[in-house]
Design a protein around this motif. Structure first.
Motif, PDB file in Angstrom:
ATOM      1  N   THR A  26       2.426   5.684  10.877  1.00  0.00           N
ATOM      2  CA  THR A  26       3.665   5.783  11.640  1.00  0.00           C
ATOM      3  C   THR A  26       3.766   7.199  12.202  1.00  0.00           C
ATOM      4  N   SER A  27       3.889   7.285  13.506  1.00  0.00           N
ATOM      5  CA  SER A  27       3.828   8.561  14.215  1.00  0.00           C
ATOM      6  C   SER A  27       5.108   9.369  14.043  1.00  0.00           C
ATOM      7  N   PRO A  28       5.020  10.594  13.542  1.00  0.00           N
ATOM      8  CA  PRO A  28       6.229  11.422  13.410  1.00  0.00           C
ATOM      9  C   PRO A  28       6.838  11.779  14.756  1.00  0.00           C
ATOM     10  N   ARG A  29       6.048  11.782  15.835  1.00  0.00           N
ATOM     11  CA  ARG A  29       6.593  12.110  17.156  1.00  0.00           C
ATOM     12  C   ARG A  29       7.569  11.046  17.655  1.00  0.00           C
ATOM     13  N   GLU A  30       7.457   9.846  17.092  1.00  0.00           N
ATOM     14  CA  GLU A  30       8.304   8.734  17.518  1.00  0.00           C
ATOM     15  C   GLU A  30       9.300   8.354  16.429  1.00  0.00           C
ATOM     16  N   ALA A  31       9.569   9.290  15.546  1.00  0.00           N
ATOM     17  CA  ALA A  31      10.451   9.027  14.413  1.00  0.00           C
ATOM     18  C   ALA A  31      11.718   9.880  14.484  1.00  0.00           C
ATOM     19  N   GLU A  32      11.751  10.974  13.753  1.00  0.00           N
ATOM     20  CA  GLU A  32      12.971  11.786  13.673  1.00  0.00           C
ATOM     21  C   GLU A  32      13.452  12.302  15.027  1.00  0.00           C
ATOM     22  N   PRO A  33      12.563  12.783  15.941  1.00  0.00           N
ATOM     23  CA  PRO A  33      13.081  13.237  17.240  1.00  0.00           C
ATOM     24  C   PRO A  33      13.846  12.149  17.992  1.00  0.00           C
ATOM     25  N   VAL A  34      13.370  10.921  17.889  1.00  0.00           N
ATOM     26  CA  VAL A  34      14.052   9.804  18.544  1.00  0.00           C
ATOM     27  C   VAL A  34      15.379   9.523  17.846  1.00  0.00           C
ATOM     28  N   LEU A  87      12.501   3.919   9.780  1.00  0.00           N
ATOM     29  CA  LEU A  87      11.791   3.154   8.757  1.00  0.00           C
ATOM     30  C   LEU A  87      10.328   3.572   8.694  1.00  0.00           C
ATOM     31  N   ASP A  88       9.896   4.015   7.529  1.00  0.00           N
ATOM     32  CA  ASP A  88       8.474   4.219   7.250  1.00  0.00           C
ATOM     33  C   ASP A  88       7.951   2.906   6.670  1.00  0.00           C
ATOM     34  N   TYR A  89       7.417   2.062   7.512  1.00  0.00           N
ATOM     35  CA  TYR A  89       7.053   0.707   7.118  1.00  0.00           C
ATOM     36  C   TYR A  89       5.590   0.621   6.700  1.00  0.00           C
ATOM     37  N   SER A  90       5.241  -0.489   6.085  1.00  0.00           N
ATOM     38  CA  SER A  90       3.881  -0.702   5.602  1.00  0.00           C
ATOM     39  C   SER A  90       2.898  -0.861   6.756  1.00  0.00           C
ATOM     40  N   VAL A  91       1.740  -0.244   6.611  1.00  0.00           N
ATOM     41  CA  VAL A  91       0.674  -0.337   7.606  1.00  0.00           C
ATOM     42  C   VAL A  91      -0.618  -0.753   6.903  1.00  0.00           C
ATOM     43  N   LEU A 139      18.057   1.749  14.597  1.00  0.00           N
ATOM     44  CA  LEU A 139      16.913   1.752  13.694  1.00  0.00           C
ATOM     45  C   LEU A 139      15.666   2.089  14.490  1.00  0.00           C
ATOM     46  N   VAL A 140      14.956   3.136  14.086  1.00  0.00           N
ATOM     47  CA  VAL A 140      13.779   3.621  14.808  1.00  0.00           C
ATOM     48  C   VAL A 140      12.515   3.156  14.093  1.00  0.00           C
ATOM     49  N   LEU A 141      11.602   2.542  14.866  1.00  0.00           N
ATOM     50  CA  LEU A 141      10.340   2.032  14.342  1.00  0.00           C
ATOM     51  C   LEU A 141       9.197   2.732  15.075  1.00  0.00           C
ATOM     52  N   PRO A 142       8.623   3.767  14.487  1.00  0.00           N
ATOM     53  CA  PRO A 142       7.556   4.531  15.157  1.00  0.00           C
ATOM     54  C   PRO A 142       6.309   3.685  15.371  1.00  0.00           C
ATOM     55  N   ASN A 148       0.822  -1.207   0.000  1.00  0.00           N
ATOM     56  CA  ASN A 148       0.000   0.000   0.000  1.00  0.00           C
ATOM     57  C   ASN A 148       0.856   1.257   0.000  1.00  0.00           C
ATOM     58  N   VAL A 149       2.028   1.184   0.646  1.00  0.00           N
ATOM     59  CA  VAL A 149       2.949   2.314   0.686  1.00  0.00           C
ATOM     60  C   VAL A 149       4.337   1.837   0.283  1.00  0.00           C
ATOM     61  N   THR A 150       5.167   2.752  -0.181  1.00  0.00           N
ATOM     62  CA  THR A 150       6.541   2.430  -0.507  1.00  0.00           C
ATOM     63  C   THR A 150       7.380   2.534   0.762  1.00  0.00           C
ATOM     64  N   PRO A 151       7.976   1.445   1.209  1.00  0.00           N
ATOM     65  CA  PRO A 151       8.775   1.499   2.434  1.00  0.00           C
ATOM     66  C   PRO A 151      10.057   2.292   2.206  1.00  0.00           C
ATOM     67  N   ARG A 152      10.323   3.243   3.084  1.00  0.00           N
ATOM     68  CA  ARG A 152      11.504   4.095   2.940  1.00  0.00           C
ATOM     69  C   ARG A 152      12.322   4.082   4.218  1.00  0.00           C
ATOM     70  N   LEU A 153      13.630   4.042   4.026  1.00  0.00           N
ATOM     71  CA  LEU A 153      14.567   4.138   5.131  1.00  0.00           C
ATOM     72  C   LEU A 153      15.230   5.502   5.073  1.00  0.00           C
ATOM     73  N   ARG A 154      15.054   6.277   6.140  1.00  0.00           N
ATOM     74  CA  ARG A 154      15.699   7.590   6.241  1.00  0.00           C
ATOM     75  C   ARG A 154      16.930   7.470   7.121  1.00  0.00           C
ATOM     76  N   GLY A 155      18.061   7.943   6.621  1.00  0.00           N
ATOM     77  CA  GLY A 155      19.313   7.808   7.340  1.00  0.00           C
ATOM     78  C   GLY A 155      19.870   9.144   7.802  1.00  0.00           C
ATOM     79  N   TYR A 156      20.414   9.150   9.019  1.00  0.00           N
ATOM     80  CA  TYR A 156      21.076  10.315   9.596  1.00  0.00           C
ATOM     81  C   TYR A 156      22.458   9.837  10.042  1.00  0.00           C
ATOM     82  N   VAL A 157      23.460  10.157   9.232  1.00  0.00           N
ATOM     83  CA  VAL A 157      24.781   9.535   9.379  1.00  0.00           C
ATOM     84  C   VAL A 157      25.828  10.603   9.691  1.00  0.00           C
ATOM     85  N   HIS A 158      26.721  10.267  10.615  1.00  0.00           N
ATOM     86  CA  HIS A 158      27.794  11.190  10.970  1.00  0.00           C
ATOM     87  C   HIS A 158      28.756  11.377   9.792  1.00  0.00           C
TER      88      HIS A 158
END
Length: 271
Positions: free
Chosen positions: A49-57, A71-75, A39-42, A19-29
């Motif tokens: 997938t809750s944004p409050r439990e994604a990038e801030p974490v 990971l923006d995973y399939s729901v 790996l954060v799984l909101p 239903n959705v395209t799964p995307r992995l967002r990376g924040y690398v030093h």
């Protein structure tokens, strides 16, 4: 910091339409050295997938030296095992993709239904469905440790029923199969678990049952139950709370963050 997004469909063949395209967002030093990865799984009841439990974490662990990934995973209406396959593919990808600059150590953190997904990843990593779909050795997708935040665990008396229905539909046999308290074994990844006793959405019994299962299996775990606080606290600060005007009443719960970092730092000594 280097930020990137990767379409997981490039790295593995989904067994069914998504239903959705799964995307992995990376924040690398950006220091050309290898780091441990988180790996954060909101959460979101497998409905979103809750944004409050994604990038801030992700930023919280990034600022402590981890390369962090979301990971923006399939729901729903997508069903099991899509989200698990995507999470497993992420762990393998983070370990081998040069852009991720990972030293081989990959941890995962999940919240609520994302906590269930995190638990599936750490407990069901050796499932045949993963190796058959991804074409990898199962050990390459096993996280080195998991952090489960107010997780959905049981499909029994204390279940968050909506999460299981969104994940499994009306397949009662599958719902029972994915009750994680019944699936912990000696090969499960070590776990850090935290919850609040007042949680009205996912009862604290979920974490208590999970901890008991870890104890029986003889796998290292750490459990923290805080007396106050509602469901979905995330980092327990003004920017991640749904009720920022009330966050002061459970500010003490925010200590879970440093507790989890200390647990990760000392994990080798527990094994």
């Amino acid at each position: 910091m280097v930020f990137f997004e990767k379409d997981l469909n490039v790295y593995y063949n989904s067994p069914e339409k998504q239903n959705v395209t799964p995307r992995l967002r990376g924040y690398v030093h950006n220091d050309n050295t290898l780091h441990e990865a988180m790996l954060v799984l909101p959460g979101g009841a497998y409905a979103f997938t809750s944004p409050r439990e994604a990038e801030p974490v992700a930023m919280e662990y990034f600022n402590s030296g981890y390369n962090a990934f979301v990971l923006d995973y399939s729901v729903a209406p997508d069903k099991y095992p899509l989200a698990l396959l995507q999470a497993a593919a992420c762990v393998a990808l983070i370990r081998r993709d040069k852009d991720c600059l990972c030293n081989g150590k990959v941890y995962a953190i999940g919240f609520s239904a994302g906590g269930h997904l995190c638990g599936c990843l750490g407990i069901l990593w050796n499932e045949k469905v993963i190796s058959e779909a991804l074409g990898v050795d199962n050990i390459t997708v096993r996280p080195d440790g998991i952090i489960m935040s107010y997780p959905v665990v049981t499909s029994g008396e204390y279940a968050h029923r909506d999460s299981f229905v969104n994940l499994c539909g009306d397949n009662e046999e599958l719902i029972q199969y994915l009750s994680l308290a019944d699936r912990v074994n000696e090969n499960s990844a070590p776990a850090f678990i935290w919850h609040t006793a007042e949680d009205g959405a996912v009862p604290v019994e979920n974490s208590l049952m999970l901890a008991q299962a870890y104890r029986r299996a003889g796998v290292p775990f750490e459990l923290h139950i805080f007396p106050k606080g509602w469901h979905g606290l995330s980092l327990c600060n003004d920017s991640t709370s749904e009720l920022p005007q009330d966050i002061a009443m459970c500010k003490h719960v925010s200590q879970w963050i440093e507790l989890s970092k200390n647990w990760l730092k000392n994990l080798k000594s527990y094994l």
